[in-house]
Structures are given as C-alpha cells and as structure tokens.
Design an enzyme around this catalytic site. Structure first.
Site, PDB file in Angstrom:
ATOM      1  N   ASP A 167       0.963  -1.194   0.140  1.00  0.00           N
ATOM      2  CA  ASP A 167       0.017   0.011   0.091  1.00  0.00           C
ATOM      3  C   ASP A 167       0.920   1.155  -0.125  1.00  0.00           C
ATOM      4  OD1 ASP A 167      -1.957   1.776   0.389  1.00  0.00           O
ATOM      5  OD2 ASP A 167      -2.916   0.888   2.306  1.00  0.00           O
ATOM      6  N   ASP A 184      -2.956   2.575  -6.038  1.00  0.00           N
ATOM      7  CA  ASP A 184      -1.832   2.527  -4.964  1.00  0.00           C
ATOM      8  C   ASP A 184      -1.905   1.358  -4.275  1.00  0.00           C
ATOM      9  OD1 ASP A 184      -4.305   3.072  -3.792  1.00  0.00           O
ATOM     10  OD2 ASP A 184      -3.204   4.980  -2.522  1.00  0.00           O
ATOM     11  N   GLU A 185      -2.446   0.259  -4.607  1.00  0.00           N
ATOM     12  CA  GLU A 185      -2.463  -0.882  -3.863  1.00  0.00           C
ATOM     13  C   GLU A 185      -2.180  -2.093  -4.567  1.00  0.00           C
ATOM     14  OE1 GLU A 185      -5.422  -1.555  -0.579  1.00  0.00           O
ATOM     15  OE2 GLU A 185      -6.060   0.151  -1.620  1.00  0.00           O
TER      16      GLU A 185
END
Lengths: 385, 79
Positions: A6, A99-100
């Site tokens: 993350d 973003d993960e």
C-alpha cells in the site's frame, strides 16, 4: 505467502517527489475543479487532522499552511504502472487499485523481499510504502494497515492480532461493527471464536467467508489478470450547478460519449443504463432503464439518458451527473452500430485510438466541460511502451 | 505551476536508464538542468509523452517530450 503493498499517501508523495519545494510541508492533493474535495493529504497534513474526502476549506481551517496541489492523475497512473512493474520482479502481482497491490511471493522470505522492493521504489521514486504479509489477501491487507507509514507487519498467526477491534478487518464497516458489538463481538478474538450461525445471521455469507479466511480454513489466489467488467460508467461533478435543460443535455452527451467509447473499446454492448443525479443539497438518486436490444453508441446512450431525465421534474440544481451501463454482453460485429453511423463511429474510434480520447468530439459538445477525472477504484494499468 | 506550453530546443544525454535533458533553450537563454527530480510517461491514444520535472537554480521546470517526433515543450514553471 501473500504481501499487500500500500503506497503511503500516494498522490501527495508523488507530488512531493516531483517538486522538492513541497517536501516536508503539509500538502493536500485535490481535483482541478473548485468544488472537489481533498483526494490525499500528506502525512504532515494528516497531523493537523486533514483527511481524504474533506472539503478544501475545511482542510485550510484545520491547517492554515496547507498547500493545495492540483491533482495530475496521468502522473500517478504512470508512476503506479512503473511500481507494479517493479513488484512483478518479486512475484505474481494483482493490481488492487492505483496505489495498492497483492504480491504472491510463494515461499520466499517476506522480510527480505519487502526490503528489496521498498529500496527499489524509494530509489526510483523517492516514495515509501507499507507492506503486510499473511497467508491470504485478507490477512495481508489487514497487516499493511497496522504499520503505516513505511512499515512492515507479518501476521504469522491470527493470535498476533486477537486484541484488535473487529472494525479493522477489511469489509467490516462501522455499521457492521456496531451490529457485531451488540452480539458481544468487539475484537478479532471474539470474531474468530464466534459460531458460524451467529456470524451468518449478522453478516450473511460474506461473514462466513471472512471468518474462514481469518481462521485460515480458506485459501485465495493472487489474480494477475483482470476480471471482465460488470459495468462501465462515468460521472462528473460540475463547477457550478446545472439547471437548464440544454446544459444538462450537453453534460449527458459528454458522459454518453465517454461511456460509448469505452464500451466499444472493450467490445461490449449493454442492456441496462443507470442515470445518477445528485442535487445541489447532495440528495442523490438514480433512474434505471432496461432493454433487450443491446446498445453501444453514444447517440443511443444519450437518448436513453435524456428520456430518463425528461421523465422526472428537476426539482433542484444538479451538482453531479453519472451514467453507468451494465448487463454487458460481448458485441456482435454485425449489429455493433446502426448501419447509417457505422463508418462515422469507426473513424472516430480509430482517431481516438491513435491520438487519445479528447482529440475529436461531436459538435454538440465542442465547447465541452473539461473534467480532470479522478482515478476510479476500478483503475487498472494500461500498458505503456 | 505557471503554464507555459512553448516548444523548446533541448540537449540530451542517452544512457542505459533512458533519455535525460542536460540543458534547454527558452526565451533566448540556455538553462542548465541541475537535477531531474521525476519522470513519468503519459499515453494519449498511441501517442507517448515523456514528462520530466527538472530543477535549475531554485526554479522547477516541467518538460514534455513527444516520443515519436522528439518534439520538446516547456509545459510549466514554478519557483
């Protein structure tokens, strides 16, 4: 072993990496429009209570030195694609959002692997990430949230996190947590020791799934491919509220254009359309239309959306409009377009494929509303050569 | 960031890591790139644009290169 990666305050970190004068300062990334909210706040800003989803004015009240940076989603997408490529060197990657990501590292040591790719990402972009390790995706995601920012946490056994509140589990929101608390389930220990019937009565079958993952009775896999989309949609929040039908139609056509192009690009047709309307006072509702004949042209999408909006009385100025199409079926080439417009659509799609979506448009929306569209949660990387 | 969007002439270094600007000319002045802070790729249709965030003095410049035609633009300036 599965890792959940993350990126820490991703959009804000990218802005700080891009512009050295922003480093160490409380910054908030927000859309280009006047009325958008804060998309991401840097950790320096979070100390003052600035959060994602907050109105800009509210953020400035909490932190008068807050610097507002206009989001550049192309930059974040490009950075994300490169980060995913770095992660692919270490295992099978499932892109979860911009973003993960989940990374299946097999039997490799999660400490070492995490150390390696954190170093790679920091060296290339000067940004950090938090990483969680676990036997399945649920545990890995839970773990990554426990050591933020720039941390690492490995849930080796569920007993490591017995004391955590049940609301920390991905998929258990505030409302469910309240319901569970009424049954005496407040911690993860209470949750995993609860009988199946109790969890099922509160959370349904998803609760059983969550319970099995936590107990380690269920395995899941990192999927390096994308599932077929179930729906395709676009929405716009306007700088000023719309009330006149002509400007509403124009906005609808612009949405229809985007949705139609995406449908054709994915070789789908749809048989269901939802029109989402949000009034000035945030009251939001949707109007639905179903038909047996599948559609993929913007004219068809626009006509359906226009008929829907004409079927009601617009009571208040409109803040947001959205079109979402579903019940997708693979397109059949022969009836992809109504014959008369076939050549026109093919030409437009070809031009857009080569030069980008905004290079050409229909006369009706020639002075179209420019919209710096945020990244949707369903974002997946497009290969950049 | 102040928007400029002007075509510019750029001197480059090509190495294993890619293409990097060394200096560029803008308003008749040669501006030396002291550091490339960030670079990213944008795709519009099949067109690929390489963006650079570079520092010279205390000024941050945003340069863009159209990869196919090797055309360079000064997109914006801050500082």
């Amino acid at each position: 072993m599965i890792l959940h990666v993350d990126m820490d305050a991703f959009f804000a970190s990218v802005e700080q990496a891009t512009n050295p004068s922003l480093r160490g300062l409380p910054i908030a990334v927000a859309g280009a429009q006047k009325r958008t909210v804060i998309t991401t706040a840097s950790y320096e800003a979070r100390k003052y209570g600035v959060k994602t989803g907050m109105a800009i004015e509210q953020g400035l009240k909490l932190c008068p030195n807050l610097k507002i940076v206009v989001a550049n989603f192309k930059k974040y997408e490009a950075t994300s694609i490169e980060i995913m490529e770095i992660l692919k060197c270490y295992g099978v990657v499932e892109v979860y959002s911009v973003d993960e990501a989940f990374v299946d590292i097999g039997s490799q040591d999660p400490f070492k692997i995490t150390e390696y790719f954190k170093k790679d990402i920091r060296k290339r972009f000067n940004i950090t990430c938090s990483v969680g390790a676990g036997e399945n995706k649920l545990l890995a995601k839970l773990a990554s949230g426990l050591r933020k920012p720039d941390g690492f946490f490995w849930i080796k056994s569920i007993s490591d996190i017995y004391e955590l509140p049940v609301g920390e589990i991905c998929g258990i929101g505030k409302r469910t947590a309240r319901k569970l608390a009424l049954s005496g389930i407040t911690s993860i220990k209470d949750f995993v020791s609860a009988p199946f019937y109790k969890i099922k009565s509160i959370m349904g079958i998803n609760g059983i799934r969550t319970l099995c993952f936590l107990r380690g009775d269920l395995k899941d896999y990192v999927k390096p491919y994308e599932d077929k989309p179930k729906s395709i949609g676009n929405s716009m929040t306007f700088d000023r509220d719309l009330f006149h039908s002509q400007e509403i139609y124009k906005a609808l056509f612009q949405l229809a254009e985007k949705v139609g192009y995406r449908l054709r690009r994915e070789s789908f047709e749809a048989r269901h359309l939802s029109l989402i309307i949000r009034y000035k006072d945030f009251y939001t509702f949707s109007l639905e239309h179903k038909q047996n004949m599948a559609f993929c042209e913007e004219q068809e999408i626009f006509t359906i959306a226009k008929d829907l909006i004409d079927s009601i009385e617009i009571e208040k100025p409109i803040r947001l409009l959205g079109i979402s199409v579903s019940r997708l079926v693979p397109s059949i080439q022969q009836r992809l377009f109504s014959n008369r417009r076939e050549g026109c659509y093919r030409a437009i799609d070809k031009i857009r494929e080569k030069w980008g979506f905004d290079i050409i448009t229909w006369g009706i929306v020639k002075d179209k509303y420019l919209h710096n569209k945020p990244i949707s949660p369903a974002w997946r990387p497009e290969k950049v050569c | 960031m102040q928007e400029i969007r002007e075509r510019i002439k750029v001197a480059l270094i090509c190495d294993k890591k890619g293409v990097f600007p060394v200096w560029f000319e803008w308003k008749g002045e040669r501006i030396k790139v002291e550091r490339v802070f960030y670079k990213w790729v944008e795709k519009r249709g099949q067109q690929v644009y390489q963006h650079y965030s570079v520092l010279s003095g205390n000024v941050l410049y945003h340069l863009v290169c159209h990869r196919e035609y090797m055309e360079w633009f000064l997109e914006g300036i801050e500082g």
